[in-house]
Write a protein that holds these residues in place. Structure first.
Motif, PDB file in Angstrom:
ATOM      1  N   GLU A   1      -5.561   5.469   6.761  1.00  0.00           N
ATOM      2  CA  GLU A   1      -7.042   5.470   6.135  1.00  0.00           C
ATOM      3  C   GLU A   1      -6.987   6.632   5.055  1.00  0.00           C
ATOM      4  OE1 GLU A   1      -6.664   5.639   9.364  1.00  0.00           O
ATOM      5  OE2 GLU A   1      -7.266   3.886  10.125  1.00  0.00           O
ATOM      6  N   GLY A   2      -6.016   7.823   5.240  1.00  0.00           N
ATOM      7  CA  GLY A   2      -6.273   8.873   4.406  1.00  0.00           C
ATOM      8  C   GLY A   2      -4.957   8.643   3.514  1.00  0.00           C
ATOM      9  N   ASN A   3      -4.214   7.534   3.209  1.00  0.00           N
ATOM     10  CA  ASN A   3      -3.246   7.462   2.371  1.00  0.00           C
ATOM     11  C   ASN A   3      -3.240   7.928   1.108  1.00  0.00           C
ATOM     12  OD1 ASN A   3      -0.214   6.495   2.129  1.00  0.00           O
ATOM     13  ND2 ASN A   3      -1.203   4.889   1.104  1.00  0.00           N
TER      14      ASN A   3
ATOM     15  N   ASP B   1      -1.444  -3.589  11.383  1.00  0.00           N
ATOM     16  CA  ASP B   1      -2.918  -4.024  12.121  1.00  0.00           C
ATOM     17  C   ASP B   1      -2.742  -5.561  12.276  1.00  0.00           C
ATOM     18  OD1 ASP B   1      -4.175  -5.503   9.741  1.00  0.00           O
ATOM     19  OD2 ASP B   1      -3.964  -3.544   9.013  1.00  0.00           O
TER      20      ASP B   1
ATOM     21  N   TYR C   1       2.535   2.726   2.621  1.00  0.00           N
ATOM     22  CA  TYR C   1       2.261   3.528   3.660  1.00  0.00           C
ATOM     23  C   TYR C   1       3.576   4.221   4.051  1.00  0.00           C
ATOM     24  CZ  TYR C   1      -2.139   0.954   4.363  1.00  0.00           C
ATOM     25  OH  TYR C   1      -3.352   0.501   4.395  1.00  0.00           O
TER      26      TYR C   1
ATOM     27  N   ASP D   1       1.448   6.489  15.087  1.00  0.00           N
ATOM     28  CA  ASP D   1       0.015   6.154  15.477  1.00  0.00           C
ATOM     29  C   ASP D   1      -0.045   5.422  16.786  1.00  0.00           C
ATOM     30  OD1 ASP D   1      -2.650   6.189  14.953  1.00  0.00           O
ATOM     31  OD2 ASP D   1      -2.826   4.425  14.136  1.00  0.00           O
TER      32      ASP D   1
ATOM     33  N   GLN E   1       0.952  -1.135   0.010  1.00  0.00           N
ATOM     34  CA  GLN E   1       0.120  -0.119   0.034  1.00  0.00           C
ATOM     35  C   GLN E   1       0.926   1.293   0.177  1.00  0.00           C
ATOM     36  OE1 GLN E   1      -3.614  -0.013  -0.337  1.00  0.00           O
ATOM     37  NE2 GLN E   1      -2.884  -2.229  -0.548  1.00  0.00           N
TER      38      GLN E   1
ATOM     39  N   ARG F   1      -2.567   9.576   8.557  1.00  0.00           N
ATOM     40  CA  ARG F   1      -3.506   8.472   8.838  1.00  0.00           C
ATOM     41  C   ARG F   1      -3.408   7.230   7.849  1.00  0.00           C
ATOM     42  NH1 ARG F   1      -6.099   8.571  13.490  1.00  0.00           N
ATOM     43  NH2 ARG F   1      -7.659   6.984  12.567  1.00  0.00           N
TER      44      ARG F   1
END
Length: 566
Positions: free
Chosen positions: A214-216, A90, A59, A158, A57, A212
């Motif tokens: 989720e906002g990548n 996660d 990140y 985080d 992803q 965050r």
């Protein structure tokens, strides 16, 4: 991390032994040359592999860790090791990643009757009680409660940062929340520093981006291929300054100290008295934004003097991707100079102090800039690797964006680069001696944190290097044999002048911060070259008092105690 172009160099200035070519009769074949640094991690019991939880992803936090630390947690006189783990983002990734923990290794150094030294590290993480929550970034060390035992501060992405108090029995207690230092942000580098001269260590924490998972944001390289984003894709976070209340707790004085007035994406932190007024200042290396020099106003407040001091921007006037940073007396004139690592094609920067806190950009004439152009540097440390009295530089390198040539070749982690070692040859010049440093310097890895210290207590500086998604390296120094030295245990923040009968004075300070997300040996180790006689040591203690220690014998470690003169 200035993620505009993969490639960031960490300079290693290693003062080396002089090597003259010896020729056999009738031939021109040079004699074999011993390696200056040898990796002893595996044979000494350091079996740590950092994992970044890379999921495809892209990140941003995946590519920033880990930091490393050298510190004596059990007060037995040798350096133990703390290694930061990141793991997964996660619990769905895998149980192994979810349970990944930092590691604490105890140094069980054995010294034989003949002086032979055998390094052995024992993993004592479980018995120590340390459980590092969240996605790890960096580590800072310091005795915040003045009990004589070094404590640990861990920075996170985080997750709340963690402060572990050393219980003086081999165990640690998590006092993060109780101490008031459990800020939930994205922190990388931190430093324990006594900014108010009350004899208690305060804490500065550099914060990076408001980011965050989720906002990548989906970003791409100049070729259009998917890539990691640059830091300007997200807003920066304010740094934090905590004042020690002297009762096990800290007060957040970020606003009252005026630190909140300006901020950028902080990656590197180095504390020193840059303007020579006897009060500790704070330098912050920001990623793609102007760097900051927080000058101590001696009343609990700071002002950013970076622009007037000449260390906010390089000569180009364009902000660069500053990552690693360290302060040291590069030119032996009694003040603190600054070095910081940058992105590939930007070149690392050397700022030379005139003694009043005004700096000159000497990146080009010193040869640091040209030598580091091919690299993206992270951990950077001043060290006298050959004990000749001149500070050299080492840097760990690895890009922050994908190297297209490596990607095309099918490399599973196409961001690796070689380390850099620069030797100080005097007259303001550094020489690239990486090719002579040994096989460990020929390895191409994604280097991040670097910690320097005398791991085997033999009087020279060794290196601990943390690699992203790779093995930790413990590089033992073999370059300083035959040179004289003096090691000193002092209060953190103390500055020393070592006065030799011949060769003039050398200035050093006790510090654990600098580099990138890492903690160095706080002992002061001064290379003396061929000076074998006793030396005098003038100490400027953190509260401002100056004291002379005469007739100090060399080639040993000594403890200097304020007010005793011995």
């Amino acid at each position: 991390m200035g993620l505009r172009h993969a490639g960031f160099a960490i300079l290693v200035l290693v003062g080396g032994c002089s090597h003259s070519d010896e020729h056999a009769a009738g031939t021109h074949t040079p004699a074999p040359q011993a390696e200056w640094f040898v990796d002893r991690a595996a044979e000494s019991g350091l079996d740590f592999v950092h994992v970044n939880g890379m999921s495809g992803q892209l990140y941003m936090p995946e590519i920033l860790g880990p930091g490393v630390a050298l510190f004596d947690y059990d007060n037995d006189g040798d350096l133990d090791i703390y290694l930061v783990q990141s793991g997964g983002f996660d619990r769905r990734q895998s149980r192994a990643l979810a349970r990944a923990n930092d590691r604490l290794y105890r140094n069980d150094l054995a010294v034989g009757a003949d002086g032979t030294r055998t390094l052995r590290f024992t993993d004592v993480t479980t018995s120590s009680g340390i459980y590092a929550r969240g996605y790890g970034m960096g580590v800072a060390t310091g005795d915040f409660d003045n009990d004589g035992w070094v404590d640990l501060y861990l920075t996170k992405f985080d997750a709340p940062n963690q402060l572990f108090r050393n219980n003086a029995d081999g165990t640690f207690t998590d006092v993060s929340k109780a101490s008031g230092t459990d800020h939930h942000s994205w922190s990388v580098s931190a430093s324990f520093v006594d900014f108010d001269r009350d004899g208690w260590l305060d804490l500065f924490v550099g914060n990076y981006l408001r980011y965050r998972l989720e906002g990548n944001t989906k970003c791409s390289s100049p070729t259009g291929a998917a890539d990691y984003c640059t830091p300007d894709s997200y807003p920066a976070l304010p740094d934090r300054l905590y004042r020690n209340r002297r009762n096990g707790t800290f007060a957040d004085v970020t606003t009252s100290a005026r630190i909140a007035s300006e901020f950028g994406p902080a990656l590197g932190v180095s504390t020193a008295d840059f303007n020579g007024d006897g009060w500790m200042d704070i330098y912050v290396a920001n990623d793609g934004k102007e760097n900051q020099l927080w000058l101590n106003r001696r009343d609990g407040t700071f002002e950013n003097g970076a622009l007037l001091a000449g260390v906010a921007l390089p000569q180009s006037g364009k902000a660069e991707g500053s990552m690693g940073v360290d302060a040291g007396d590069f030119d032996n004139d009694g003040d603190e100079d600054l070095v910081m690592t940058e992105l590939t094609a930007e070149g690392s920067n050397l700022y030379v102090n005139d003694g009043t806190g005004v700096f000159t950009d000497a990146s080009a004439p010193s040869a640091i800039g040209p030598a580091s152009l091919p690299f993206t540097g992270f951990g950077a440390v001043w060290l006298d690797f050959d004990n000749d009295g001149l500070l050299d530089l080492v840097a760990a390198n690895g890009t922050v964006q994908i190297d297209e040539a490596l990607r095309q070749a099918g490399d599973p982690f196409p961001m690796h680069q070689k380390k850099l070692l620069l030797r100080n040859i005097g007259a303001g010049r550094l020489e690239d001696v990486t090719a002579r440093a040994g096989a460990a310097f020929a390895l191409s890895e994604v280097g991040r944190g670097v910690a320097a210290g005398d791991v085997d207590n033999d009087g020279d500086i060794d290196l601990l290097i943390g690699n992203n998604n790779g093995r930790t390296r413990l590089l033992i120094n073999q370059a300083a044999a035959g040179k004289h030295w003096l090691g000193m245990n002092l209060a953190v923040g103390a500055r020393v002048e070592v006065i030799r009968e011949k060769g003039g004075s050398l200035w050093r300070r006790s510090r654990a911060d600098g580099s990138y997300g890492s903690a160095n040996d706080p002992r002061v180790l001064v290379g003396l070259g061929d000076s074998a006689g006793p030396v005098s040591v003038r100490v400027r203690w953190p509260k401002g008092r100056t004291e002379m220690f005469a007739g100090v014998m060399v080639d040993r470690y000594v403890t200097l105690t304020e007010g005793t003169g011995k």
